[in-house]
Scaffold this motif. Sequence first.
Motif, short mmCIF file in Angstrom:
data_model
loop_
_atom_site.label_atom_id
_atom_site.label_comp_id
_atom_site.label_asym_id
_atom_site.label_seq_id
_atom_site.Cartn_x
_atom_site.Cartn_y
_atom_site.Cartn_z
N GLY A 109 0.79 -1.23 0.00
CA GLY A 109 0.00 0.00 0.00
C GLY A 109 0.82 1.27 0.00
O GLY A 109 1.67 1.50 -0.86
N ASN A 110 0.56 2.07 1.03
CA ASN A 110 1.08 3.44 1.12
C ASN A 110 2.60 3.54 1.00
O ASN A 110 3.13 4.40 0.31
CB ASN A 110 0.59 4.02 2.45
CG ASN A 110 1.13 5.39 2.73
OD1 ASN A 110 1.27 6.20 1.82
ND2 ASN A 110 1.44 5.66 3.97
N GLY A 111 3.30 2.68 1.71
CA GLY A 111 4.75 2.66 1.58
C GLY A 111 5.49 3.78 2.28
O GLY A 111 6.59 4.16 1.87
N SER A 112 4.94 4.29 3.38
CA SER A 112 5.68 5.34 4.09
C SER A 112 6.95 4.76 4.74
O SER A 112 7.96 5.46 4.85
CB SER A 112 4.81 6.05 5.13
OG SER A 112 4.50 5.20 6.20
N ASN A 113 6.90 3.50 5.13
CA ASN A 113 8.13 2.88 5.66
C ASN A 113 9.13 2.64 4.54
O ASN A 113 10.34 2.80 4.75
CB ASN A 113 7.80 1.57 6.38
CG ASN A 113 7.30 1.82 7.78
OD1 ASN A 113 8.07 2.17 8.66
ND2 ASN A 113 6.00 1.68 7.98
N ALA A 159 7.32 -4.25 4.51
CA ALA A 159 6.94 -2.91 4.96
C ALA A 159 5.46 -2.68 4.62
O ALA A 159 5.13 -2.14 3.56
CB ALA A 159 7.82 -1.86 4.30
N GLY A 160 4.60 -3.15 5.52
CA GLY A 160 3.17 -3.07 5.24
C GLY A 160 2.75 -4.05 4.17
O GLY A 160 1.84 -3.79 3.41
N MET A 162 0.81 -7.11 3.33
CA MET A 162 -0.33 -7.67 4.06
C MET A 162 -0.76 -9.04 3.52
O MET A 162 -1.94 -9.32 3.38
CB MET A 162 -1.50 -6.67 4.07
CG MET A 162 -1.13 -5.30 4.63
SD MET A 162 -0.38 -5.33 6.28
CE MET A 162 -1.87 -5.31 7.27
N ASN A 165 10.19 -7.96 9.54
CA ASN A 165 8.85 -7.37 9.46
C ASN A 165 8.73 -6.30 10.53
O ASN A 165 9.38 -6.38 11.58
CB ASN A 165 7.78 -8.45 9.69
CG ASN A 165 6.37 -7.90 9.52
OD1 ASN A 165 6.10 -7.09 8.62
ND2 ASN A 165 5.45 -8.30 10.39
N ILE A 166 7.89 -5.31 10.25
CA ILE A 166 7.54 -4.32 11.28
C ILE A 166 6.06 -4.45 11.56
O ILE A 166 5.26 -4.59 10.63
CB ILE A 166 7.95 -2.90 10.86
CG1 ILE A 166 7.82 -1.93 12.04
CG2 ILE A 166 7.16 -2.41 9.64
CD1 ILE A 166 8.61 -0.63 11.85
N HIS A 167 5.73 -4.46 12.83
CA HIS A 167 4.33 -4.71 13.22
C HIS A 167 3.92 -3.67 14.26
O HIS A 167 4.65 -3.44 15.23
CB HIS A 167 4.20 -6.13 13.78
CG HIS A 167 2.80 -6.47 14.13
ND1 HIS A 167 1.85 -6.79 13.18
CD2 HIS A 167 2.14 -6.51 15.32
CE1 HIS A 167 0.69 -7.02 13.77
NE2 HIS A 167 0.85 -6.85 15.07
N PRO A 168 2.71 -3.09 14.07
CA PRO A 168 2.30 -2.00 14.96
C PRO A 168 1.68 -2.45 16.28
O PRO A 168 0.55 -2.11 16.59
CB PRO A 168 1.30 -1.21 14.10
CG PRO A 168 0.70 -2.25 13.21
CD PRO A 168 1.78 -3.27 12.96
N ASP A 189 3.58 -13.04 12.57
CA ASP A 189 3.96 -12.03 13.56
C ASP A 189 4.60 -12.67 14.79
O ASP A 189 4.52 -12.14 15.90
CB ASP A 189 2.75 -11.17 13.97
CG ASP A 189 2.18 -10.39 12.80
OD1 ASP A 189 2.96 -9.98 11.92
OD2 ASP A 189 0.95 -10.19 12.77
N HIS A 246 3.57 5.43 13.41
CA HIS A 246 4.20 5.62 12.11
C HIS A 246 5.49 6.43 12.23
O HIS A 246 6.52 6.10 11.65
CB HIS A 246 3.24 6.30 11.12
CG HIS A 246 2.74 5.38 10.06
ND1 HIS A 246 1.41 5.26 9.72
CD2 HIS A 246 3.39 4.51 9.26
CE1 HIS A 246 1.27 4.37 8.76
NE2 HIS A 246 2.45 3.88 8.47
N GLU A 256 8.06 4.26 13.58
CA GLU A 256 8.45 3.25 12.58
C GLU A 256 9.50 3.82 11.63
O GLU A 256 10.49 3.17 11.31
CB GLU A 256 7.22 2.78 11.79
CG GLU A 256 6.29 1.90 12.60
CD GLU A 256 5.15 1.29 11.79
OE1 GLU A 256 4.68 0.21 12.16
OE2 GLU A 256 4.74 1.89 10.78
C1 GAR Z 1 2.76 0.00 9.18
O1 GAR Z 1 2.21 0.66 10.29
C2 GAR Z 1 3.19 -1.41 9.56
O2 GAR Z 1 3.60 -1.53 10.88
C3 GAR Z 1 1.91 -2.17 9.30
O3 GAR Z 1 1.37 -1.60 8.16
C4 GAR Z 1 1.72 -0.22 8.10
C5 GAR Z 1 2.23 0.10 6.72
O4 GAR Z 1 2.40 1.48 6.54
N1 GAR Z 1 2.18 -3.57 9.14
C6 GAR Z 1 1.39 -4.55 9.55
O5 GAR Z 1 0.33 -4.34 10.11
C7 GAR Z 1 1.89 -5.94 9.29
N2 GAR Z 1 1.17 -6.91 10.05
P1 GAR Z 1 3.18 2.04 5.25
O6 GAR Z 1 2.60 1.35 4.02
O7 GAR Z 1 2.88 3.50 5.25
O8 GAR Z 1 4.64 1.73 5.42
#
Ligand code: GAR
Length: 208
Positions: free
Chosen positions: A10-14, A85-86, A88, A105-108, A143, A169, A172
């Motif tokens: 998705g967005n990909g801010s990470n 990075a996000g 899913m 992986n990064i998990h919120p 996770d 975020h 992150e």
């Molecule tokens: C992030 O907050 C990440 O921790 C989460 O998705 C978001 C992606 O944001 N990941 C999960 O929930 C994985 N189980 P981004 O697309 O803006 O990077």
Amino acid sequence: RTPIAVLISGNGSNLQALIDAQPHSHYDIQLVISNRPNVKGLDRAKSAGIETLVLDHKAYDSREAFDLAMIDALDAKQVQVVILAGFMRILTSAFTHHFLGRMLNIHPSLLPKYPGLDTHQRALEAGDSEHGLSIHFVTAELDGGPVILQAKVTIEQNDSVETLRQKIHTLEHQTYPLVADWLASGTLTLEDNKVRFKGELLTAPLDF
Ligand code: GAR
């Protein structure tokens, strides 16, 4: 520098944070893969001149077939480290095994609390006083791999899903490039399902 790939949905801010930190890091982003077409993260990669690939999971008969297509694409680019990075999609054990010790992986949430979805909502509903993020090695368990680093936020009276999402975020973006750099440089390793940082066994996740 270590050739890496970033997987997004998705967005990909990470991803953006990883791109921005690349000039002073040990990694080189060779490829960005998205399982969804037309997402913002793909534009971010293209703007940075990074090769992108859309592998739409809907075009594959099974998770196995989808994951094998990803392995082929990653191996073709000699990718050594994979950063989720996000991303899913649940990965098969064939994929997690192939990149064991080489995938983050990064998990919120503060794992083992709240694996899966809607983590901010769940932390609020539970009345938790703190929340945060976890960066972990990816294993076959969703996770569930060994946690490397956590960053915490205090949940205030007036916090909502949206304010928590924003706070996390921000953290992150500060932490993920750092940990990705450690893995790329060999500062961070996984041995017998245990994390080593600068050769020393980690007995608890690092606190950011
Ligand atoms: C992030 O907050 C990440 O921790 C989460 O998705 C978001 C992606 O944001 N990941 C999960 O929930 C994985 N189980 P981004 O697309 O803006 O990077």
